[in-house]
Design a protein around this motif. Structure first.
Motif, PDB file in Angstrom:
ATOM      1  N   ILE A  23      -1.124   9.633 -75.677  1.00 15.63           N
ATOM      2  CA  ILE A  23      -1.835   8.582 -75.899  1.00 15.63           C
ATOM      3  C   ILE A  23      -1.232   7.315 -75.343  1.00 15.63           C
ATOM      4  O   ILE A  23      -2.157   6.388 -75.095  1.00 15.63           O
ATOM      5  CB  ILE A  23      -1.904   8.586 -77.491  1.00 15.63           C
ATOM      6  N   ASP A  26      -2.702   7.011 -71.815  1.00 12.39           N
ATOM      7  CA  ASP A  26      -4.046   6.853 -71.901  1.00 12.39           C
ATOM      8  C   ASP A  26      -4.361   5.488 -72.006  1.00 12.39           C
ATOM      9  O   ASP A  26      -5.224   4.730 -71.485  1.00 12.39           O
ATOM     10  CB  ASP A  26      -4.591   7.686 -72.778  1.00 12.39           C
ATOM     11  N   ASP A 105     -13.152  -1.025 -77.604  1.00 12.76           N
ATOM     12  CA  ASP A 105     -13.831   0.241 -77.760  1.00 12.76           C
ATOM     13  C   ASP A 105     -13.442   1.337 -77.015  1.00 12.76           C
ATOM     14  O   ASP A 105     -13.317   2.473 -77.468  1.00 12.76           O
ATOM     15  CB  ASP A 105     -15.270  -0.042 -77.500  1.00 12.76           C
ATOM     16  N   LYS A 108     -10.333   2.429 -78.987  1.00  6.99           N
ATOM     17  CA  LYS A 108     -10.546   3.332 -80.185  1.00  6.99           C
ATOM     18  C   LYS A 108     -11.563   4.624 -79.811  1.00  6.99           C
ATOM     19  O   LYS A 108     -11.137   5.526 -80.471  1.00  6.99           O
ATOM     20  CB  LYS A 108     -11.478   2.442 -80.752  1.00  6.99           C
ATOM     21  N   GLU A 109     -12.126   4.482 -78.885  1.00  6.48           N
ATOM     22  CA  GLU A 109     -12.840   5.828 -78.623  1.00  6.48           C
ATOM     23  C   GLU A 109     -11.936   7.103 -78.068  1.00  6.48           C
ATOM     24  O   GLU A 109     -11.968   8.079 -78.665  1.00  6.48           O
ATOM     25  CB  GLU A 109     -13.927   5.716 -77.476  1.00  6.48           C
ATOM     26  N   ARG A 110     -10.710   6.525 -77.380  1.00 12.57           N
ATOM     27  CA  ARG A 110      -9.686   7.432 -76.856  1.00 12.57           C
ATOM     28  C   ARG A 110      -8.790   8.116 -78.155  1.00 12.57           C
ATOM     29  O   ARG A 110      -8.407   9.086 -78.231  1.00 12.57           O
ATOM     30  CB  ARG A 110      -8.821   7.027 -75.876  1.00 12.57           C
ATOM     31  N   ASP A 112      -9.984   7.993 -81.418  1.00 12.49           N
ATOM     32  CA  ASP A 112     -10.779   8.732 -82.131  1.00 12.49           C
ATOM     33  C   ASP A 112     -10.863  10.402 -81.451  1.00 12.49           C
ATOM     34  O   ASP A 112     -11.101  11.171 -82.388  1.00 12.49           O
ATOM     35  CB  ASP A 112     -12.277   8.116 -82.276  1.00 12.49           C
ATOM     36  N   GLU A 113     -10.957  10.249 -80.440  1.00 13.43           N
ATOM     37  CA  GLU A 113     -10.946  11.729 -79.447  1.00 13.43           C
ATOM     38  C   GLU A 113      -9.876  12.668 -79.962  1.00 13.43           C
ATOM     39  O   GLU A 113     -10.059  13.652 -80.042  1.00 13.43           O
ATOM     40  CB  GLU A 113     -10.909  11.518 -78.039  1.00 13.43           C
ATOM     41  N   ILE A 114      -8.595  12.066 -80.341  1.00 12.70           N
ATOM     42  CA  ILE A 114      -7.447  12.786 -80.557  1.00 12.70           C
ATOM     43  C   ILE A 114      -7.223  12.904 -82.277  1.00 12.70           C
ATOM     44  O   ILE A 114      -6.352  13.456 -82.540  1.00 12.70           O
ATOM     45  CB  ILE A 114      -6.222  12.397 -79.855  1.00 12.70           C
ATOM     46  N   GLY A 115      -8.262  12.264 -82.864  1.00 14.33           N
ATOM     47  CA  GLY A 115      -8.192  12.485 -84.191  1.00 14.33           C
ATOM     48  C   GLY A 115      -7.432  11.329 -85.061  1.00 14.33           C
ATOM     49  O   GLY A 115      -6.917  11.567 -86.100  1.00 14.33           O
TER      50      GLY A 115
END
Length: 118
Positions: A23, A26, A105, A108-110, A112-115
């Motif tokens: 993360i 990323d 965004d 946040k999207e990244r 959210d992708e990993i929970g």
């Protein structure tokens, strides 16, 4: 040297919540991407007389630390052009402001992708 420094607040919470290299890597890549994009857009919007100011932004992108990237201009008149040019006033600030929400965004999207869903 005239550098414009922008600080991302809240990154420490993300780093504490996600102590994994995936993360953090990323987020670093997303930050680099947006910093390079903003440097290029800033260059496109810069006042142009000789082209030196415009050309100073893209190559200035540099990594300051994990998830921390910066760009600016080393020209002594860059700050003056940012704040005082009669037609291009605020060309750096406008670029950063326009990218603020899309940058957040993307992170946040990244997450959210990993929970993570902070």
């Amino acid at each position: 040297m005239s550098n414009f420094k922008f600080t991302v607040t809240g990154a420490d919470k993300v780093i504490k919540a996600f102590e994994t290299s995936d993360i953090l890597g990323d987020i670093d890549r997303i930050t680099e991407t947006y910093t390079r994009k903003m440097a290029n857009t800033t260059a496109e919007r810069a006042p142009v007389k000789s082209g030196k100011l415009r050309d100073s932004f893209p190559p200035s992108v540099r990594k300051e630390g994990p998830g921390v990237w910066s760009y600016g201009s080393d020209l002594p008149y860059a700050t003056r052009q940012e704040y005082e040019h009669r037609t291009k006033k605020g060309f750096v600030r406008k670029t950063v402001w326009e990218n603020r929400t899309p940058y957040r965004d993307a992170i946040k999207e990244r997450i959210d992708e990993i929970g993570g869903g902070l």
